[in-house]
Design an enzyme around this catalytic site. Sequence first.
Site, short mmCIF file in Angstrom:
data_model
loop_
_atom_site.label_atom_id
_atom_site.label_comp_id
_atom_site.label_asym_id
_atom_site.label_seq_id
_atom_site.Cartn_x
_atom_site.Cartn_y
_atom_site.Cartn_z
N CYS A 161 -6.83 -3.58 6.84
CA CYS A 161 -8.05 -2.78 6.74
C CYS A 161 -9.11 -3.41 5.85
O CYS A 161 -10.30 -3.19 6.04
CB CYS A 161 -7.72 -1.37 6.27
N CYS A 166 0.83 -1.20 0.00
CA CYS A 166 0.00 0.00 0.00
C CYS A 166 0.87 1.26 0.00
O CYS A 166 0.60 2.21 -0.74
CB CYS A 166 -0.92 -0.01 1.21
#
Length: 362
Positions: A197, A101
Amino acid sequence: MRVLAAMSGGVDSAVAAARAVDAGHEVVGVHLALSAKPGTLRTGARGCCTIEDSRDARRAADLLGIPFYVWDFAERFTEEVVETFVGEYAAGRTPNPCVTCNEKIKFEALLDKAMALGFDAVATGHYARLSIVDGVPELRRSVDEGKDQSYVLASLTPEQLRHSLFPLGGSLKSDVRAEAQRRDLAVARKPDSHDICFIPDGDTKKFLENRLGSHPGELVDAETGAVLGRHTGVHGFTVGQRKGLGIDQPAPDGRPRYVLSLEPVSGTVKVGSVEQLAVRRIDADRPIWPSERPLDGPTECVIQVRAHGGTADAVAEADGDRVRIELREPLRGVAPGQVVVLYRPDPAGDLVLGSAKIAATE
């Protein structure tokens, strides 16, 4: 400078943005929407891209008096992070989605867009120290060793680092929270984000099974070759795993068994003793040298294979797009797919020499 402050909705990014304002920069806040259905993500401040996080980020930006926007990166996040995560597990490797990410979203997609819009740099709440010496980036561990995030930033290129700001690298987390409190930021006491997440309930195995289905295979004793049980897919295991193996019979010596290796083609999961987990050599590829200085011959260093912990003294040598690492002491739980980061001990703080993707271990 014109600075784009990436605001996740947490205390760290809010204080980083505030410090960028105090430094006299022209700051604009942006929150990244990383899910097409943010309402399905974990709430209660355990994630980093929920609806409540975007609202917290907006409130912080309003208090700081800076413009604020939400940018939709959901499609790219799914392609670059989620699908890569699933694919790596299917191939028997152990990925770190936070590294991906940072590399692909926060410091590629975000930075590229920021540069196209005329910004000079992106500021984030990462805990790492960055300095530019004669045009050369030097990335170091943060002052707060317990919060250090240089590991997840070590895959950034020199050009990306030249346009990055990490205002919190010289601070302790406790001081950052105290500063947020003094600034009346509502996120001052907000818990840190953690876990993955995009897996709402934290059940990685179930998440992978829903996407990859069932691919039965055998659990095999690495020493004797005896079949100890069956499983529904190698994606349900990671090297070093001890619990949840589904083996009914204990080892002859009564000691726990651990996952030693994964073979996705045959579906074989090999298990053995904790001693068999010890790794003394790592072969890695696709190296990145943040300071534009590839290793020049055998180099003494400290290596790290996980975001927190997993360090060992080693000698590393680079050969083109390959890096061979000989460990001075054995390290356990090292798996293909992980990122290995090389550090040089330095009085000014451990300096990141480079990073690479682990291809094989011995």
